[in-house]
Scaffold this motif. Structure first.
Motif, PDB file in Angstrom:
ATOM      1  N   VAL A  74      -9.745  -0.878  37.035  1.00 24.29           N
ATOM      2  CA  VAL A  74      -9.846  -0.940  35.585  1.00 24.29           C
ATOM      3  C   VAL A  74     -11.236  -0.493  35.163  1.00 24.29           C
ATOM      4  CG1 VAL A  74      -9.789  -2.452  33.572  1.00 24.29           C
ATOM      5  CG2 VAL A  74      -8.159  -2.788  35.434  1.00 24.29           C
ATOM      6  N   GLN A  75     -11.279   0.468  34.273  1.00 25.26           N
ATOM      7  CA  GLN A  75     -12.565   0.941  33.777  1.00 25.26           C
ATOM      8  C   GLN A  75     -12.820   0.326  32.408  1.00 25.26           C
ATOM      9  OE1 GLN A  75     -12.323   5.192  33.760  1.00 25.26           O
ATOM     10  NE2 GLN A  75     -12.898   5.349  35.901  1.00 25.26           N
ATOM     11  N   VAL A  76     -13.917  -0.345  32.301  1.00 21.97           N
ATOM     12  CA  VAL A  76     -14.297  -0.947  31.033  1.00 21.97           C
ATOM     13  C   VAL A  76     -15.412  -0.094  30.451  1.00 21.97           C
ATOM     14  CG1 VAL A  76     -15.179  -3.002  29.894  1.00 21.97           C
ATOM     15  CG2 VAL A  76     -13.674  -3.230  31.875  1.00 21.97           C
ATOM     16  N   SER A  77     -15.161   0.431  29.270  1.00 21.08           N
ATOM     17  CA  SER A  77     -16.189   1.266  28.655  1.00 21.08           C
ATOM     18  C   SER A  77     -17.061   0.404  27.756  1.00 21.08           C
ATOM     19  CB  SER A  77     -15.544   2.382  27.835  1.00 21.08           C
ATOM     20  OG  SER A  77     -14.755   1.837  26.806  1.00 21.08           O
ATOM     21  N   ASP A  78     -18.287   0.838  27.562  1.00 23.24           N
ATOM     22  CA  ASP A  78     -19.156   0.099  26.653  1.00 23.24           C
ATOM     23  C   ASP A  78     -18.857   0.535  25.225  1.00 23.24           C
ATOM     24  OD1 ASP A  78     -20.976   2.307  25.805  1.00 23.24           O
ATOM     25  OD2 ASP A  78     -21.518   2.307  27.928  1.00 23.24           O
ATOM     26  N   ALA A  79     -19.335  -0.237  24.276  1.00 19.93           N
ATOM     27  CA  ALA A  79     -19.028   0.006  22.864  1.00 19.93           C
ATOM     28  C   ALA A  79     -19.492   1.377  22.395  1.00 19.93           C
ATOM     29  CB  ALA A  79     -19.644  -1.089  22.003  1.00 19.93           C
ATOM     30  N   SER A  80     -20.526   1.930  23.022  1.00 14.90           N
ATOM     31  CA  SER A  80     -21.030   3.224  22.571  1.00 14.90           C
ATOM     32  C   SER A  80     -20.078   4.362  22.905  1.00 14.90           C
ATOM     33  CB  SER A  80     -22.411   3.496  23.179  1.00 14.90           C
ATOM     34  OG  SER A  80     -22.306   3.615  24.584  1.00 14.90           O
ATOM     35  N   SER A  81     -19.107   4.123  23.798  1.00 15.52           N
ATOM     36  CA  SER A  81     -18.172   5.184  24.150  1.00 15.52           C
ATOM     37  C   SER A  81     -16.844   5.076  23.398  1.00 15.52           C
ATOM     38  CB  SER A  81     -17.925   5.197  25.662  1.00 15.52           C
ATOM     39  OG  SER A  81     -17.246   4.026  26.047  1.00 15.52           O
ATOM     40  N   VAL A  82     -16.707   4.092  22.517  1.00 13.61           N
ATOM     41  CA  VAL A  82     -15.493   3.962  21.711  1.00 13.61           C
ATOM     42  C   VAL A  82     -15.508   5.076  20.667  1.00 13.61           C
ATOM     43  CG1 VAL A  82     -14.276   2.508  20.043  1.00 13.61           C
ATOM     44  CG2 VAL A  82     -15.368   1.474  22.049  1.00 13.61           C
ATOM     45  N   PRO A  83     -14.416   5.864  20.594  1.00 13.01           N
ATOM     46  CA  PRO A  83     -14.388   6.944  19.602  1.00 13.01           C
ATOM     47  C   PRO A  83     -14.567   6.395  18.186  1.00 13.01           C
ATOM     48  CG  PRO A  83     -12.555   7.141  21.135  1.00 13.01           C
ATOM     49  CD  PRO A  83     -13.201   5.820  21.402  1.00 13.01           C
ATOM     50  N   GLN A 140      -4.484   9.282  22.642  1.00 15.05           N
ATOM     51  CA  GLN A 140      -4.049   9.788  23.949  1.00 15.05           C
ATOM     52  C   GLN A 140      -5.009   9.408  25.062  1.00 15.05           C
ATOM     53  OE1 GLN A 140      -3.719  14.032  23.280  1.00 15.05           O
ATOM     54  NE2 GLN A 140      -1.514  13.932  23.636  1.00 15.05           N
ATOM     55  N   HIS A 141      -6.306   9.577  24.820  1.00 14.11           N
ATOM     56  CA  HIS A 141      -7.294   9.425  25.892  1.00 14.11           C
ATOM     57  C   HIS A 141      -7.841   8.009  26.026  1.00 14.11           C
ATOM     58  CE1 HIS A 141      -7.237  13.681  26.719  1.00 14.11           C
ATOM     59  NE2 HIS A 141      -7.397  13.915  25.427  1.00 14.11           N
ATOM     60  N   GLU A 142      -8.017   7.321  24.924  1.00  8.50           N
ATOM     61  CA  GLU A 142      -8.627   5.988  24.953  1.00  8.50           C
ATOM     62  C   GLU A 142      -7.622   4.875  24.647  1.00  8.50           C
ATOM     63  OE1 GLU A 142     -11.717   5.562  25.939  1.00  8.50           O
ATOM     64  OE2 GLU A 142     -12.240   7.684  25.945  1.00  8.50           O
ATOM     65  N   GLY A 143      -6.658   5.178  23.799  1.00  5.46           N
ATOM     66  CA  GLY A 143      -5.698   4.166  23.378  1.00  5.46           C
ATOM     67  C   GLY A 143      -6.179   3.368  22.182  1.00  5.46           C
ATOM     68  N   PHE A 144      -7.370   3.655  21.687  1.00  6.34           N
ATOM     69  CA  PHE A 144      -7.931   2.950  20.545  1.00  6.34           C
ATOM     70  C   PHE A 144      -9.093   3.758  19.989  1.00  6.34           C
ATOM     71  CE2 PHE A 144      -9.953   1.522  24.395  1.00  6.34           C
ATOM     72  CZ  PHE A 144     -11.299   1.609  24.105  1.00  6.34           C
ATOM     73  N   PHE A 145      -9.552   3.383  18.808  1.00  6.06           N
ATOM     74  CA  PHE A 145     -10.703   4.037  18.186  1.00  6.06           C
ATOM     75  C   PHE A 145     -11.206   3.160  17.056  1.00  6.06           C
ATOM     76  CE2 PHE A 145      -6.789   5.610  16.325  1.00  6.06           C
ATOM     77  CZ  PHE A 145      -7.000   5.472  14.964  1.00  6.06           C
ATOM     78  N   GLN A 146     -12.399   3.467  16.570  1.00  8.05           N
ATOM     79  CA  GLN A 146     -12.955   2.797  15.397  1.00  8.05           C
ATOM     80  C   GLN A 146     -12.996   3.812  14.264  1.00  8.05           C
ATOM     81  OE1 GLN A 146     -16.824   1.477  16.924  1.00  8.05           O
ATOM     82  NE2 GLN A 146     -16.163  -0.609  16.530  1.00  8.05           N
ATOM     83  N   VAL A 147     -12.967   3.313  13.048  1.00  7.63           N
ATOM     84  CA  VAL A 147     -13.081   4.204  11.906  1.00  7.63           C
ATOM     85  C   VAL A 147     -14.234   3.752  11.008  1.00  7.63           C
ATOM     86  CG1 VAL A 147     -10.652   4.885  11.883  1.00  7.63           C
ATOM     87  CG2 VAL A 147     -11.385   2.936  10.519  1.00  7.63           C
TER      88      VAL A 147
END
Length: 161
Positions: free
Chosen positions: A39-48, A72-79
């Motif tokens: 499982v890869q956990v990304s940090d908040a700075s990599s959230v689209p 497609q790539h992350e499964g989530f994003f911020q706006v």
């Protein structure tokens, strides 16, 4: 709906503080657990982060493409620049906190295990079909289009919060 006994509490928040061990229906079998080394956990700075400011303008298709790629790539994003004021967001969070602090008898008036309901308080994802429950309670409120959902929400919560 009758108020359940201690052994049949419907919401996790109503029994979690009283249990000494995690109930077996919340324990996923070892062979169904994710392999944490994979499982890869990304940090908040990599959230689209997608800026919706130009959604009504010439950048519309580019923004839609960004959303599709993020899904497609992350499964989530911020706006950002979504048009919802900070005051409105804070008001909604305060109301949600008040709902979760209501007495159990009041909260259970909004409880449902019917996953098709647009406004409901429940636990896990689909308690009717899951063999292993998820350790969470949630409040589901559909608010769009407002005219289709406002009265269901008002009927359930207006007198209680």
């Amino acid at each position: 709906m009758a108020t359940p006994t201690t052994s049949t509490k419907l919401l996790l928040s109503d029994f979690a503080s009283t249990v000494q061990n995690v109930p077996s229906n919340y324990i996923r079998p070892i062979n169904e657990r994710p392999n944490l080394t994979q499982v890869q956990v990304s940090d908040a700075s990599s959230v689209p982060l997608i800026d919706l400011d130009g959604l009504d303008g010439p950048c519309h298709s580019e923004i839609i493409e960004q959303i599709g790629l993020a899904c497609q790539h992350e499964g989530f994003f911020q706006v950002k620049n979504h048009g919802i004021s900070g005051e409105m967001i804070n008001n909604m969070l305060n109301i949600a906190r008040k709902i979760f602090k209501l007495p159990e008898s009041e909260r259970l008036k909004s409880y449902s295990d019917d996953s098709s309901k647009t406004t409901r308080l429940s636990t896990s994802f689909n308690v009717k079909t899951e063999k292993v429950a998820n350790w969470r309670d949630f409040l589901r409120l559909h608010c769009y289009p407002l005219q289709d959902s406002i009265w269901e929400t008002v009927d359930k919560f207006s007198c209680n919060v």
